[in-house]
Scaffold this motif. Sequence first.
Motif, PDB file in Angstrom:
ATOM      1  N   LEU A 168     -46.691 117.392 111.423  1.00 36.23           N
ATOM      2  CA  LEU A 168     -46.858 118.671 110.790  1.00 36.23           C
ATOM      3  C   LEU A 168     -46.200 118.706 109.201  1.00 36.23           C
ATOM      4  CD1 LEU A 168     -46.478 121.048 113.807  1.00 36.23           C
ATOM      5  CD2 LEU A 168     -48.558 120.749 112.392  1.00 36.23           C
ATOM      6  N   ILE A 169     -44.939 118.363 108.887  1.00 35.25           N
ATOM      7  CA  ILE A 169     -44.343 118.475 107.948  1.00 35.25           C
ATOM      8  C   ILE A 169     -45.288 117.515 106.807  1.00 35.25           C
ATOM      9  CG2 ILE A 169     -42.270 117.418 106.659  1.00 35.25           C
ATOM     10  CD1 ILE A 169     -40.643 118.381 109.051  1.00 35.25           C
ATOM     11  N   PHE A 170     -45.719 116.271 107.310  1.00 34.21           N
ATOM     12  CA  PHE A 170     -46.316 115.528 106.104  1.00 34.21           C
ATOM     13  C   PHE A 170     -47.941 115.839 106.049  1.00 34.21           C
ATOM     14  CE2 PHE A 170     -42.549 112.747 107.065  1.00 34.21           C
ATOM     15  CZ  PHE A 170     -42.420 112.207 105.689  1.00 34.21           C
ATOM     16  N   GLY A 171     -48.326 116.704 107.159  1.00 31.58           N
ATOM     17  CA  GLY A 171     -49.737 116.928 106.695  1.00 31.58           C
ATOM     18  C   GLY A 171     -49.988 118.401 106.073  1.00 31.58           C
ATOM     19  N   LEU A 172     -48.913 119.168 106.117  1.00 33.61           N
ATOM     20  CA  LEU A 172     -48.809 120.408 105.584  1.00 33.61           C
ATOM     21  C   LEU A 172     -49.251 120.252 104.089  1.00 33.61           C
ATOM     22  CD1 LEU A 172     -48.288 123.607 106.258  1.00 33.61           C
ATOM     23  CD2 LEU A 172     -46.167 123.063 105.745  1.00 33.61           C
ATOM     24  N   GLN A 173     -50.195 121.057 103.706  1.00 33.88           N
ATOM     25  CA  GLN A 173     -50.646 121.056 102.066  1.00 33.88           C
ATOM     26  C   GLN A 173     -50.930 122.753 101.938  1.00 33.88           C
ATOM     27  OE1 GLN A 173     -50.293 118.817 100.040  1.00 33.88           O
ATOM     28  NE2 GLN A 173     -49.996 117.024 101.742  1.00 33.88           N
ATOM     29  N   PRO A 174     -50.757 123.066 100.663  1.00 32.93           N
ATOM     30  CA  PRO A 174     -51.098 124.538 100.388  1.00 32.93           C
ATOM     31  C   PRO A 174     -52.532 124.711 100.855  1.00 32.93           C
ATOM     32  CG  PRO A 174     -50.266 123.304  98.526  1.00 32.93           C
ATOM     33  CD  PRO A 174     -50.258 122.250  99.430  1.00 32.93           C
TER      34      PRO A 174
END
Length: 305
Positions: A168-174
Amino acid sequence: MQYSVEPGLYAIGQPDAESDVFVTANYKLSFDILRKSLKGFNAWILVLDTKSINVWCAAGKGTFGTDELVRRINEVQLHKVVHHRKIILPQLGAVGINAKAVQKQTDFKVYFGPVYAKDIPEYVNAGYKKNDKMRLVKFTMLDRLILTPMEINPAMKRFPIFALIVLLIFGLQPSGILFKDALSGGIPFLLLGLMSILSGAFITPVLLPFIPFRSFAVKGWITGIISTYIMMKTTNLDILPAVSSYIFFPVASSYIALQFTGSTTFTNMSGVRRELKVGLPIYLVFTVLSVMLLLVYKLFQWKVL
């Protein structure tokens, strides 16, 4: 998981009022090992309610303790069953038993037998005297290796939660969560996580006496920092994720290694409490710091900072 025996008094062979009374836990494996060791004897087995926990662990937790022993002696009316006033307990239960208090409250004198039930026949034949071999707990590399699956299993059960957070942390984008970014950024962290489990739950227990320092937390941290360093040689992380890794994964290994204290002869209850008192705040602070560095890294990626 109801692997237990009903607490109470059991007969082995054809015991009478002069037969020995051996005390054990109501963990079925403990009971079965004692029963097997008493084959050919006429004896009584007094089973305490230890909540299905083995003698050693129950003594540390207090369930194989003075109050339970006194209660069980009175409940089965042991004074009416045997004429003598002697009960034989496993040596590893000594930490939970106040022998003087038991004798004062029940009139039964406590004798602590051998560490291993298999030595009971020799102990009895020697006039209820122990030699040095009967007092010694063996904890070889093979013994420790056999126990490692019990440490790896609970750690691996928590790994999916860790993996979900990392992805989730690394896949999260604006724009949302991008699967490609989650995998490319998260896989090195997932591999590092698996390595920290291996170092804390397997390498540390197997090499326990060879790793410097007495503290399990420190031993686990040492194997964790070495394994993290080795793994980092195979990855190409940016500076902030790399620093975050060096902060988090060694303490993760340390925390997992600390769990092995419940399976080892290398420490005691007071030692474990001291380690937890010091270690838990450090684990919490380092985890928060590691997550904050990753969040800062994400903000740099998004050009917010």
